[in-house]
Design a protein around this motif. Structure first.
Motif, PDB file in Angstrom:
ATOM      1  N   ASN A  78       0.833  -1.211   0.000  1.00 53.72           N
ATOM      2  CA  ASN A  78       0.000   0.000   0.000  1.00 53.72           C
ATOM      3  C   ASN A  78       0.867   1.260   0.000  1.00 53.72           C
ATOM      4  OD1 ASN A  78      -2.552  -1.188   0.048  1.00 53.72           O
ATOM      5  ND2 ASN A  78      -2.542  -1.405   2.280  1.00 53.72           N
ATOM      6  N   PRO A  79       0.551   2.233  -0.864  1.00 56.02           N
ATOM      7  CA  PRO A  79       1.313   3.487  -0.831  1.00 56.02           C
ATOM      8  C   PRO A  79       0.998   4.263   0.451  1.00 56.02           C
ATOM      9  CG  PRO A  79       0.005   3.279  -2.852  1.00 56.02           C
ATOM     10  CD  PRO A  79      -0.468   2.217  -1.916  1.00 56.02           C
ATOM     11  N   LEU A  80       1.923   5.084   0.863  1.00 58.07           N
ATOM     12  CA  LEU A  80       1.686   5.944   2.024  1.00 58.07           C
ATOM     13  C   LEU A  80       0.502   6.864   1.737  1.00 58.07           C
ATOM     14  CD1 LEU A  80       5.340   6.909   3.026  1.00 58.07           C
ATOM     15  CD2 LEU A  80       3.790   5.353   4.231  1.00 58.07           C
ATOM     16  N   GLY A  81      -0.401   6.958   2.688  1.00 56.77           N
ATOM     17  CA  GLY A  81      -1.589   7.777   2.512  1.00 56.77           C
ATOM     18  C   GLY A  81      -2.714   7.073   1.787  1.00 56.77           C
ATOM     19  N   ARG A  82      -2.460   5.848   1.321  1.00 53.35           N
ATOM     20  CA  ARG A  82      -3.503   5.063   0.652  1.00 53.35           C
ATOM     21  C   ARG A  82      -3.617   3.687   1.318  1.00 53.35           C
ATOM     22  NH1 ARG A  82      -7.344   7.887  -1.316  1.00 53.35           N
ATOM     23  NH2 ARG A  82      -7.024   8.837  -3.365  1.00 53.35           N
ATOM     24  N   GLU A  83      -3.628   3.697   2.636  1.00 52.55           N
ATOM     25  CA  GLU A  83      -3.764   2.447   3.369  1.00 52.55           C
ATOM     26  C   GLU A  83      -5.088   1.768   2.981  1.00 52.55           C
ATOM     27  OE1 GLU A  83      -2.965   5.355   4.707  1.00 52.55           O
ATOM     28  OE2 GLU A  83      -0.871   4.998   5.268  1.00 52.55           O
ATOM     29  N   PRO A 151      -9.496  -5.150 -16.352  1.00 52.30           N
ATOM     30  CA  PRO A 151     -10.611  -4.697 -15.507  1.00 52.30           C
ATOM     31  C   PRO A 151     -11.049  -3.298 -15.913  1.00 52.30           C
ATOM     32  CG  PRO A 151      -8.553  -4.524 -14.310  1.00 52.30           C
ATOM     33  CD  PRO A 151      -8.221  -5.172 -15.621  1.00 52.30           C
ATOM     34  N   ARG A 152     -12.322  -2.983 -15.659  1.00 54.70           N
ATOM     35  CA  ARG A 152     -12.848  -1.680 -16.099  1.00 54.70           C
ATOM     36  C   ARG A 152     -12.593  -0.564 -15.088  1.00 54.70           C
ATOM     37  NH1 ARG A 152     -18.680  -1.162 -18.085  1.00 54.70           N
ATOM     38  NH2 ARG A 152     -17.730   0.566 -19.225  1.00 54.70           N
ATOM     39  N   PHE A 153     -12.664  -0.884 -13.810  1.00 54.34           N
ATOM     40  CA  PHE A 153     -12.577   0.144 -12.774  1.00 54.34           C
ATOM     41  C   PHE A 153     -13.584   1.256 -13.049  1.00 54.34           C
ATOM     42  CE2 PHE A 153      -8.006  -1.399 -12.726  1.00 54.34           C
ATOM     43  CZ  PHE A 153      -8.213  -2.239 -11.638  1.00 54.34           C
ATOM     44  N   ASN A 154     -14.826   0.855 -13.255  1.00 55.17           N
ATOM     45  CA  ASN A 154     -15.926   1.779 -13.539  1.00 55.17           C
ATOM     46  C   ASN A 154     -15.966   2.885 -12.471  1.00 55.17           C
ATOM     47  OD1 ASN A 154     -18.621   2.906 -13.402  1.00 55.17           O
ATOM     48  ND2 ASN A 154     -19.241   1.310 -14.839  1.00 55.17           N
ATOM     49  N   PRO A 155     -15.898   4.157 -12.871  1.00 57.58           N
ATOM     50  CA  PRO A 155     -15.858   5.251 -11.881  1.00 57.58           C
ATOM     51  C   PRO A 155     -17.030   5.220 -10.907  1.00 57.58           C
ATOM     52  CG  PRO A 155     -15.330   6.080 -14.071  1.00 57.58           C
ATOM     53  CD  PRO A 155     -15.763   4.662 -14.263  1.00 57.58           C
ATOM     54  N   ASN A 201     -10.515   2.527   4.855  1.00 56.97           N
ATOM     55  CA  ASN A 201     -11.808   3.103   5.215  1.00 56.97           C
ATOM     56  C   ASN A 201     -12.037   4.350   4.356  1.00 56.97           C
ATOM     57  OD1 ASN A 201     -10.257   5.141   6.399  1.00 56.97           O
ATOM     58  ND2 ASN A 201     -10.484   4.328   8.468  1.00 56.97           N
ATOM     59  N   LEU A 202     -13.088   5.078   4.628  1.00 56.94           N
ATOM     60  CA  LEU A 202     -13.405   6.243   3.795  1.00 56.94           C
ATOM     61  C   LEU A 202     -12.322   7.319   3.854  1.00 56.94           C
ATOM     62  CD1 LEU A 202     -17.252   6.784   4.302  1.00 56.94           C
ATOM     63  CD2 LEU A 202     -16.061   5.939   2.258  1.00 56.94           C
ATOM     64  N   THR A 203     -11.623   7.387   4.958  1.00 59.34           N
ATOM     65  CA  THR A 203     -10.568   8.399   5.079  1.00 59.34           C
ATOM     66  C   THR A 203      -9.362   8.039   4.229  1.00 59.34           C
ATOM     67  OG1 THR A 203     -11.310   8.917   7.326  1.00 59.34           O
ATOM     68  CG2 THR A 203      -9.083   9.609   6.702  1.00 59.34           C
ATOM     69  N   THR A 204      -8.872   6.806   4.375  1.00 61.70           N
ATOM     70  CA  THR A 204      -7.674   6.420   3.609  1.00 61.70           C
ATOM     71  C   THR A 204      -7.992   6.251   2.129  1.00 61.70           C
ATOM     72  OG1 THR A 204      -7.967   4.030   3.922  1.00 61.70           O
ATOM     73  CG2 THR A 204      -6.782   5.234   5.640  1.00 61.70           C
ATOM     74  N   LEU A 205      -9.260   6.011   1.808  1.00 58.28           N
ATOM     75  CA  LEU A 205      -9.666   5.854   0.407  1.00 58.28           C
ATOM     76  C   LEU A 205     -10.449   7.075  -0.070  1.00 58.28           C
ATOM     77  CD1 LEU A 205     -10.734   2.098   0.550  1.00 58.28           C
ATOM     78  CD2 LEU A 205      -8.562   3.039  -0.266  1.00 58.28           C
ATOM     79  N   ALA A 206     -10.126   8.230   0.483  1.00 53.55           N
ATOM     80  CA  ALA A 206     -10.808   9.469   0.078  1.00 53.55           C
ATOM     81  C   ALA A 206     -10.567   9.742  -1.405  1.00 53.55           C
ATOM     82  CB  ALA A 206     -10.301  10.625   0.924  1.00 53.55           C
ATOM     83  N   ASP A 207     -11.613  10.253  -2.050  1.00 53.08           N
ATOM     84  CA  ASP A 207     -11.535  10.567  -3.483  1.00 53.08           C
ATOM     85  C   ASP A 207     -11.620  12.076  -3.637  1.00 53.08           C
ATOM     86  OD1 ASP A 207     -11.459  10.282  -6.212  1.00 53.08           O
ATOM     87  OD2 ASP A 207     -13.594   9.806  -6.404  1.00 53.08           O
ATOM     88  N   THR A 208     -10.500  12.727  -3.946  1.00 50.84           N
ATOM     89  CA  THR A 208     -10.460  14.191  -4.031  1.00 50.84           C
ATOM     90  C   THR A 208      -9.885  14.616  -5.388  1.00 50.84           C
ATOM     91  OG1 THR A 208      -8.237  14.342  -3.116  1.00 50.84           O
ATOM     92  CG2 THR A 208     -10.067  14.317  -1.533  1.00 50.84           C
ATOM     93  N   GLU A 210      -7.455  16.601  -5.757  1.00 49.69           N
ATOM     94  CA  GLU A 210      -6.005  16.599  -5.648  1.00 49.69           C
ATOM     95  C   GLU A 210      -5.436  15.188  -5.769  1.00 49.69           C
ATOM     96  OE1 GLU A 210      -8.030  17.884  -3.340  1.00 49.69           O
ATOM     97  OE2 GLU A 210      -7.893  19.987  -4.018  1.00 49.69           O
ATOM     98  N   ARG A 211      -6.208  14.214  -5.283  1.00 50.17           N
ATOM     99  CA  ARG A 211      -5.721  12.828  -5.342  1.00 50.17           C
ATOM    100  C   ARG A 211      -6.892  11.908  -5.674  1.00 50.17           C
ATOM    101  NH1 ARG A 211      -1.794   9.645  -0.969  1.00 50.17           N
ATOM    102  NH2 ARG A 211      -1.192   7.981  -2.422  1.00 50.17           N
ATOM    103  N   PRO A 212      -7.217  11.751  -6.951  1.00 47.87           N
ATOM    104  CA  PRO A 212      -8.351  10.899  -7.343  1.00 47.87           C
ATOM    105  C   PRO A 212      -8.069   9.435  -6.996  1.00 47.87           C
ATOM    106  CG  PRO A 212      -7.679  12.348  -9.138  1.00 47.87           C
ATOM    107  CD  PRO A 212      -6.605  12.421  -8.098  1.00 47.87           C
ATOM    108  N   LEU A 213      -9.043   8.801  -6.398  1.00 47.00           N
ATOM    109  CA  LEU A 213      -8.873   7.418  -5.970  1.00 47.00           C
ATOM    110  C   LEU A 213      -8.698   6.480  -7.168  1.00 47.00           C
ATOM    111  CD1 LEU A 213      -8.863   5.231  -3.790  1.00 47.00           C
ATOM    112  CD2 LEU A 213     -11.363   5.264  -3.820  1.00 47.00           C
ATOM    113  N   ARG A 214      -9.477   6.694  -8.208  1.00 46.36           N
ATOM    114  CA  ARG A 214      -9.404   5.791  -9.366  1.00 46.36           C
ATOM    115  C   ARG A 214      -8.012   5.821  -9.999  1.00 46.36           C
ATOM    116  NH1 ARG A 214     -10.668   5.696 -15.027  1.00 46.36           N
ATOM    117  NH2 ARG A 214     -11.511   3.629 -15.610  1.00 46.36           N
TER     118      ARG A 214
END
Length: 955
Positions: A78-83, A151-155, A201-208, A210-214
């Motif tokens: 896992n990358p730092l900040g993306r636990e 895989p598609r990784f549908n948004p 969790n929702l915090t470590t997997l936040a979608d912003t 500045e840092r899109p989760l997808r």
């Protein structure tokens, strides 16, 4: 392993072996792994051009085909900040690929063809697996391969699935194993990847913005999901060439990437951080002392197993053991020792001790005793004969290893392909490459008082810090390197294990018995168990095994005891008595367990069950000791006090189990009698003293009835002798106290009913229990088919689409021969009322799903019912289940298969309308309920509820 044994496994001459080794060294494209003597499956190992490791297994008798792909990456990457990103990726791969874009298409295909699927993410492994009807393996592989190709990784689903991970995280917030691990991670060296939060969790997997989760998800996939970091195991009925063709065509397209993984990790704990002591406050009533030693691991340690050797001696439970001494001192109830949290480079060797209340106060002395035991091993425990015992037993177990289910097989082997050379992938866990005192000393050197994290878990702990994710209170203190002195008389009680007399020496499978009379000749035993003793109070069923060719026997005994079945007090005393007998036998029985001979003694609603399974040669000795201990029924006051507290804690902790599990236990409490939950038994436990248990032990066998199944490597005359012994020893006097009947309470159109059971958990649970119309096999067939067809649609609609909770499932809950189905959702964000309405809405429109795949589900269920047992134990299970259902012809599975074949689309839809779609036939169970809840009859008093229902009685 000795050379002769090795050659026998290969079935090659020495010259042939040399040729094989040369071929292996020159060209590792088609290896045959070493396998056990009774393993009928064919194996082939190869590597594809993209570096994918592949193990093919051909089993023409397989009840299911199966496949597993293990990616040698996980939480540690896992990358730092993306636990939690590796875990989140695992979720996302199920939600559509370029070739098969529909999010629910893969699970629906697997389910429609009689299969199941799942995945897990560990520290450095992410494992995907499925099983399916054998003829659908190829199209299933086609879908499965696409996970790792396109895989598609549908948004839309990237956003939704974050909430599923959040639900999974919240569902386990009260789980003490996760809470304790969270504390350990907080204490580890933050530079080591083991210190990173794995679930997400929702915090470590936040979608912003500045840092899109997808974008991070795709980057992780493209960075680590490389074919040369993957291993694939496929099991099917086809021959190896056909399987190879299917696999090669589909999986050769997985890309190989330029992956860079570290050659080593930083230390698990920082410089001068150890020794350290941490005290942790649990959610449940737990008391545990653990000593954790960080150490390196290697291929050499996997082959020679020095840590297994050390764990065997520290974790021994026989006479003179550390556990035996701690029990005598009143400090402990259980002990285990072995490797935990292993990754590519490191592991923790952990000694864990389940403490009594007195043991919590004696923690420092216990730590000192553990280090004394380690020094004893260093001084007097390095013996070649001890290693050879482990090696001998492992070789025996490997020789006679019975096959596991297809999905268990592929899942385990896909993981082990990353640990062992291909030729040893089946044997690796059993392989003891040779006694190496130097290597054992090396690893003992890591188990020192300056390299230890001492962990105390107890309700009395008062933490001053909370762990970052699970908010477990803990406190860190200094752990002294110097240990308290141990009195000489205490030291003398700690001894090393003696040679194990239970290791089987007679491993021959008995020849077919002779027909009686002139010209006697060998014959096959009867195809089904026969009643060799049939009396009013004892019935003994026997069958000599003619199929599995293992020197093992299964002995199962059910004692029907009026003094147990008649009251909650009787059930409580039976559980205490069982605990005391098992505890009293532990020193004697533990060496038998090490030698492949297991036993259990368990209370049930009718009395007691005794089971012995394993190698036949010493079973009678173990059975005799169990019977003697049960008949004698005399125990020491201190052990009684400790075990009484143990069962009380277990019953109190029931309320803190997984929320939907707690609610599911309410169904038999409402609909079966006699049935006692832990909280019922706690009410009478306090009034039970040792004298009462002795009186109970003296009387419990009075009016007893006994049913026995003896199946395996024994002859009829041996079974008859055993029956005579059991009748004499276990059937007490007749006082004419009748066995209270068992009752199942029938739901009819008098509802809907609702039962509220609040929980000590933030999640809400809503559960629906639906009961069949009758106990006829036609009803059972319709119920089971409806359940199989509803499950994937229920999961997809309420979990995938509506994201109501991580747990959204349908499962069977039969009571005796009365079939039942449960639908349940557990949610961290939605209350029970809304879950009720959502489930109601699903059922209102679910009839359409009964048309989708009915033919395939019928075929799958019929095949499962008619599939022969794969192991002696599984066959014994089936016979025993039949006897407990009154099926003395042992044909219930076949009759049910015929009933399934007779189901039609029209009959299934008619059944659904009568059973599932009728609100009046429903029992709802909820954790919270408001005034706006759907209308239903409230169950305030269980006895009153049961009086309103019809009851079926069973002897």
């Amino acid at each position: 392993m000795r050379a002769a044994v090795f050659l026998r496994r290969w079935r090659l001459s020495r010259a042939g072996l040399l040729v094989m080794l040369l071929l292996m060294a020159a060209h590792a494209q088609a290896l045959v792994p070493i396998k056990g003597d009774i393993d009928h499956r064919d194996y082939r190992y190869l590597e594809l051009e993209n570096g994918l490791k592949v193990l093919l297994i051909s089993d023409p008798q397989a009840e299911k085909a199966a496949a597993s792909l293990d990616v040698h990456v996980g939480h540690h990457q896992n990358p730092l900040g993306r636990e939690g990103l590796a875990h989140f990726l695992e979720h996302m791969l199920f939600l559509g690929t370029e070739k098969y874009p529909e999010p629910g298409a893969y699970p629906a295909f697997i389910s429609r063809h009689g299969g199941s699927h799942n995945a897990y993410t560990a520290s450095e492994h992410t494992n995907y697996f499925f099983d399916i009807d054998p003829e659908y393996l190829e199209p299933a592989l086609d879908r499965f391969a696409q996970f790792f190709i396109a895989p598609r990784f549908n948004p839309e689903y990237v956003d939704r699935e974050r909430f599923a991970v959040e639900s999974e995280f919240k569902a386990r917030l009260n789980d003490d194993a996760r809470r304790i691990h969270d504390v350990y991670q907080a204490l580890m060296n933050p530079a080591h990847p083991a210190a990173r939060f794995g679930v997400g969790n929702l915090t470590t997997l936040a979608d912003t913005e500045e840092r899109p989760l997808r974008a991070d998800l795709i980057d992780f996939y493209q960075r680590y999901y490389s074919s040369d970091l993957m291993s694939l195991v496929v099991l099917g009925r086809e021959n190896l060439d056909a399987l190879q063709k299917q696999v090669t065509e589909r999986f050769k397209a997985i890309p190989v990437r330029d992956v860079s993984l570290p050659e080593a990790y930083p230390p698990l704990f920082g410089k001068d951080q150890l020794p350290m002591r941490v005290s942790i406050e649990p959610e449940k009533d737990l008391r545990r002392l653990s000593l954790l030693f960080p150490l390196p691991v290697s291929a050499e340690s996997e082959a020679h197993k020095p840590l297994h050797y050390i764990g065997h001696l520290l974790g021994h439970e026989g006479e003179g053991s550390l556990l035996s001494l701690l029990k005598e001192l009143g400090w402990a109830e259980g002990l285990s020792a072995g490797t935990r949290h292993r990754d590519r480079h490191d592991a923790l060797f952990q000694v864990s001790i389940e403490l009594t209340e007195l043991g919590v106060r004696a923690a420092d002395q216990i730590v000192a005793l553990v280090f004394h035991a380690i020094k004893q091993i260093e001084a007097r425990g390095l013996d070649a004969w001890r290693y050879e015992e482990l090696q001998q037993m492992a070789n025996i177990d490997f020789r006679f290893q019975e096959v596991r289910s297809p999905v268990e097989t592929v899942r385990g082997l896909a993981h082990r392909l990353h640990l062992y050379d291909p030729v040893n992938v089946l044997w690796g866990d059993y392989r003891y490459a040779g006694y190496d005192a130097r290597l054992i000393k090396k690893y003992l050197g890591y188990l020192n008082s300056g390299n230890v994290l001492v962990s105390l878990v107890a309700p009395t702990v008062e933490g001053n810090v909370r762990s970052p994710y699970y908010q477990a209170p803990y406190r860190v203190d200094d752990q002294p390197v110097e240990q308290p002195a141990i009195k000489a008389r205490i030291q003398k009680q700690l001894t090393l294990p003696k040679p194990n007399d239970f290791i089987p020496t007679r491993l021959a499978v008995k020849e077919a018995p002779l027909l009686p009379g002139p010209g006697a000749s060998p014959t096959k035993a009867p195809g089904l168990p026969e009643a060799v003793v049939d009396k009013a109070r004892i019935k003994v069923w026997y069958q000599w095994d003619q199929e599995f060719e293992v020197p093992k026997t299964s002995m199962r005994l059910r004692l029907k005891l009026p003094r147990v079945a008649g009251s909650v007090e009787g059930a409580t005393k039976a559980e205490l008595l069982s605990e005391l007998v098992r505890d009293q036998l532990n020193e004697f029985a533990y060496p038998a367990q090490l030698a492949g001979l297991d036993f259990s003694l368990r209370p049930n609603t009718r009395g007691l069950d005794i089971e012995i399974f394993g190698y036949s040669s010493r079973q009678n000795l173990l059975l005799t000791r169990i019977v003697e201990a049960l008949r004698k029924g005399r125990f020491e006051q201190d052990r009684f006090d400790d075990l009484k507290r143990t069962v009380a804690r277990r019953w109190r902790n029931e309320a803190l189990d997984t929320p939907y599990g707690v609610i599911a236990r309410q169904v038999p409490r409402l609909h079966f009698a006699p049935y006692s939950l832990g909280r019922d038994k706690l009410r009478v436990l306090e009034g039970i003293d040792l004298k009462a248990i002795h009186q109970f032990a003296d009387s419990v066998l009075k009016d007893a009835e006994l049913e026995v199944l003896l199946y395996g490597n024994l002859y009829r005359q041996e079974a008859v002798r055993l029956a005579a012994y059991l009748e004499h020893q276990l059937l007490g006097d007749l006082t004419r106290q009748d066995l209270a009947p068992a009752r199942v309470f029938r739901l009819k159109s008098r509802g809907p009913w609702v039962y509220e059971r609040p929980l000590e958990h933030d999640d809400s649970v809503t559960m629906l229990y639906v009961q069949g119309l009758s106990t006829e096999l036609d009803d059972v067939a319709h119920m089971q088919l409806a359940r199989r067809l509803l499950q994937p649609a229920f999961f997809h609609e309420l979990r995938t689409e509506k994201q109501l909770g991580y747990v959204a499932t349908v499962f069977g809950l039969p009571l005796k021969d009365q079939e039942g189905t449960v639908l349940v959702v557990q949610s961290p964000s939605v209350d029970s009322d809304r879950l009720w309405r959502e489930m109601d809405g699903f059922l209102a429109g679910a009839e359409i799903h009964l048309k989708e795949g009915l033919a395939e589900q019928k075929t799958a269920l019929v095949r499962e019912l008619r599939e022969p047992a794969k192991t002696l134990y599984q066959q014994s299970d089936r016979y025993w289940e039949g006897l407990m259902m009154g099926d003395t012809r042992f044909d219930r599975r076949e009759r049910l298969a015929q009933a399934v074949e007779a189901v039609t689309a029209d009959s299934l839809q008619a059944y659904y309308r009568k059973v599932f779609a009728d609100p009046a036939r429903r029992l709802w169970l909820v954790t919270d309920r408001s005034e706006e809840a759907p209308a239903a009859k409230v169950i305030d008093a269980i006895p009153d509820y049961q009086k309103a229902l019809e009851a079926l009685s069973y002897p």
